[in-house]
Scaffold this motif. Structure first.
Motif, PDB file in Angstrom:
ATOM      1  N   TYR A  96       0.860  -1.170   0.000  1.00 33.69           N
ATOM      2  CA  TYR A  96       0.000   0.000   0.000  1.00 33.69           C
ATOM      3  C   TYR A  96       0.909   1.236   0.000  1.00 33.69           C
ATOM      4  CZ  TYR A  96      -3.623   3.135   1.969  1.00 33.69           C
ATOM      5  OH  TYR A  96      -4.505   4.150   2.217  1.00 33.69           O
ATOM      6  N   THR A  98       1.395   5.323  -0.123  1.00 36.29           N
ATOM      7  CA  THR A  98       0.765   6.618   0.113  1.00 36.29           C
ATOM      8  C   THR A  98       1.714   7.736  -0.308  1.00 36.29           C
ATOM      9  OG1 THR A  98      -0.459   5.745   2.018  1.00 36.29           O
ATOM     10  CG2 THR A  98      -0.289   8.141   1.820  1.00 36.29           C
ATOM     11  N   GLN A 115      -2.555  10.636  -1.684  1.00 38.51           N
ATOM     12  CA  GLN A 115      -3.105   9.699  -2.650  1.00 38.51           C
ATOM     13  C   GLN A 115      -2.643   8.299  -2.279  1.00 38.51           C
ATOM     14  OE1 GLN A 115      -1.836  11.077  -6.533  1.00 38.51           O
ATOM     15  NE2 GLN A 115      -3.745  12.211  -6.829  1.00 38.51           N
ATOM     16  N   HIS A 117      -2.374   4.096  -3.213  1.00 35.48           N
ATOM     17  CA  HIS A 117      -2.282   3.168  -4.329  1.00 35.48           C
ATOM     18  C   HIS A 117      -2.103   1.748  -3.805  1.00 35.48           C
ATOM     19  CE1 HIS A 117      -1.424   6.587  -7.105  1.00 35.48           C
ATOM     20  NE2 HIS A 117      -0.848   7.083  -6.024  1.00 35.48           N
ATOM     21  N   CYS A 118      -2.629   0.791  -4.549  1.00 39.92           N
ATOM     22  CA  CYS A 118      -2.418  -0.622  -4.258  1.00 39.92           C
ATOM     23  C   CYS A 118      -1.454  -1.169  -5.298  1.00 39.92           C
ATOM     24  CB  CYS A 118      -3.748  -1.368  -4.323  1.00 39.92           C
ATOM     25  SG  CYS A 118      -3.610  -3.156  -4.053  1.00 39.92           S
ATOM     26  N   GLU A 119      -0.385  -1.831  -4.865  1.00 38.63           N
ATOM     27  CA  GLU A 119       0.630  -2.321  -5.791  1.00 38.63           C
ATOM     28  C   GLU A 119       1.106  -3.714  -5.394  1.00 38.63           C
ATOM     29  OE1 GLU A 119       1.864   2.269  -6.616  1.00 38.63           O
ATOM     30  OE2 GLU A 119       3.153   1.034  -5.347  1.00 38.63           O
ATOM     31  N   ASP A 130       1.532  -1.579 -10.661  1.00 39.11           N
ATOM     32  CA  ASP A 130       0.359  -0.927 -10.084  1.00 39.11           C
ATOM     33  C   ASP A 130      -0.865  -1.824 -10.213  1.00 39.11           C
ATOM     34  OD1 ASP A 130      -1.208   1.165  -8.996  1.00 39.11           O
ATOM     35  OD2 ASP A 130      -1.811   1.763 -11.019  1.00 39.11           O
ATOM     36  N   SER A 133      -6.374   1.560  -7.416  1.00 35.71           N
ATOM     37  CA  SER A 133      -6.650   2.370  -6.232  1.00 35.71           C
ATOM     38  C   SER A 133      -6.537   1.509  -4.987  1.00 35.71           C
ATOM     39  CB  SER A 133      -8.059   2.965  -6.319  1.00 35.71           C
ATOM     40  OG  SER A 133      -9.033   1.959  -6.095  1.00 35.71           O
TER      41      SER A 133
END
Length: 286
Positions: A96, A98, A115, A117-119, A130, A133
Motif C-alpha cells: 500500500y 501513500t 493519494q 495506491h495498491c501495488e 500498479d 486504487s
C-alpha cells in the motif's frame, strides 16, 4: 488482509504493526520463495516505511527511490504491508503506497494532499506493478493472481507499461519538463525495479530514449541510472556516449564527461560525420 473500510477511514491503521504507544513499528522483513528479501525500514509519521530495499539472486536495490538533483519537491512516499499480504506461493507481496505533500489549488494556495495506491511486488525479481486504487487491495490471492472483491483479476504478468508504451505515453507532451515529470510518475517504483520488470537488454534503444527524456527535463541522476546499465550492455552505442557525456557534464563531473565526449568525437570522425557533431562536443573535449 486489506479491508475497504479501513482504507477509507484510516491510512495509518491498515498495516500498522502492533507496538507500544511510545514506539514506532520495528522494521519488517518479507522473505520470498527463492530466498529473496524485501526489507521495510525507517517508519514515517504518515503511517508507513520510507526506505524499502530488495535483495535477490540478481543483486540488491532500493524500491520507490527516485533521486533528484533538483532539491526536495515537498512530496513524500511511504509504503505499508504485512506478512499476511504475501501470496501463498510467496512469489508476490501486496503493498500500500501513500504519496503525500502540498499541492497548489486553483486559487494558488498550498493544500495538503494524500493519494493511496495498491501495488504488487514480485518477490523473485523486485519488479513492482500498479494494481489500482487502494480499494483494489481488498481481495484475496487465487491461483497466484489477485482477485478483488468486486470480481476483477490482477494478472501480474500481463499488467504494466513496457518501455515502448512508456515512450508513447510521454513523447507528444509539449515540454521537456512535462515529459520528465510524467516519466517520474510512471516509473514510481524506481529505475532498478522498473528494469526488473522489463530487462533493458531487450529494449536498449527505448531505454536510451527514456534516459534522454529524463536528462532533457533536468533529471540527470535518473538518466544516469539508466545509462550506467546500458553502458554494460552496449558500450559502443554512439548516441549513448553523447547522452552519458551530457549528463555527467550537467552533474559537474567534467573529467568523466570529457572521456565520453572524446570517444564520441572519435567515432563520428571515423564515420565521416564530423559535420553532425554538436559544437559543445569539441569545446568540452579540449
Amino acid at each position: 488482509m486489506f479491508n475497504k473500510y479501513y482504507a477509507a477511514v484510516s491510512l495509518v491503521l491498515l498495516f500498522t504493526q502492533p507496538c507500544h504507544a511510545d514506539k514506532d513499528p520495528l522494521p519488517l522483513d518479507i522473505t520470498g520463495a527463492n530466498g529473496s528479501l524485501l526489507q521495510f525500514k525507517s517508519w514515517h509519521q504518515h503511517g508507513g516505511w520510507s526506505d524499502i530495499e530488495y535483495k535477490g539472486p540478481n543483486g540488491a536495490f532500493r524500491i520507490y527511490d527516485l533521486p533528484s538533483e533538483q532539491g526536495s519537491s515537498g512530496i513524500g512516499t511511504v509504503i505499508s504491508s504485512d506478512e499476511k499480504s504475501v501470496s501463498p506461493d510467496k512469489k508476490f507481496l501486496l503493498v500500500y503506497r501513500t504519496v503525500f505533500g502540498d499541492v497548489i489549488d486553483e486559487q494558488g494556495s498550498a493544500v495538503n494532499s494524500e493519494q493511496a495506491h495498491c501495488e504488487a511486488v514480485a518477490l523473485e525479481s523486485g519488479c513492482v506493478k500498479d494494481v489500482g486504487s487502494v480499494f483494489q487491495c481488498d481481495g484475496a490471492w487465487v491461483d497466484g493472481k489477485w482477485k478483488v472483491t468486486t470480481g476483477e483479476i490482477f494478472d501480474f504478468s500481463k499488467e504494466g507499461l513496457s518501455p515502448q508504451r512508456l515512450i508513447s505515453e510521454v513523447a507528444n507532451l509539449s515540454s521537456s519538463e512535462s515529459r520528465s515529470n510524467s516519466l517520474r510518475d510512471l516509473i514510481f517504483m524506481g529505475v532498478p525495479s522498473y528494469m526488473a520488470c522489463y530487462p533493458p537488454e531487450k529494449s536498449i534503444s527505448e531505454y536510451n530514449d527514456i534516459g534522454f527524456y529524463f536528462a532533457q527535463g533536468g533529471e540527470h541522476l535518473l538518466a544516469m541510472q539508466i545509462y550506467n546499465k546500458l553502458l554494460g550492455l552496449a558500450p559502443e552505442r554512439v548516441p549513448l556516449k553523447l547522452n552519458v557525456a551530457d549528463s555527467l557534464w550537467a552533474l559537474g563531473k567534467q573529467a568523466e564527461a570529457k572521456s565520453f565526449y572524446v570517444s564520441y568525437w572519435d567515432v563520428m570522425l571515423k564515420k565521416g560525420a564530423a559535420n553532425k557533431v554538436p559544437v559543445r562536443v569539441e569545446e568540452r573535449s579540449r
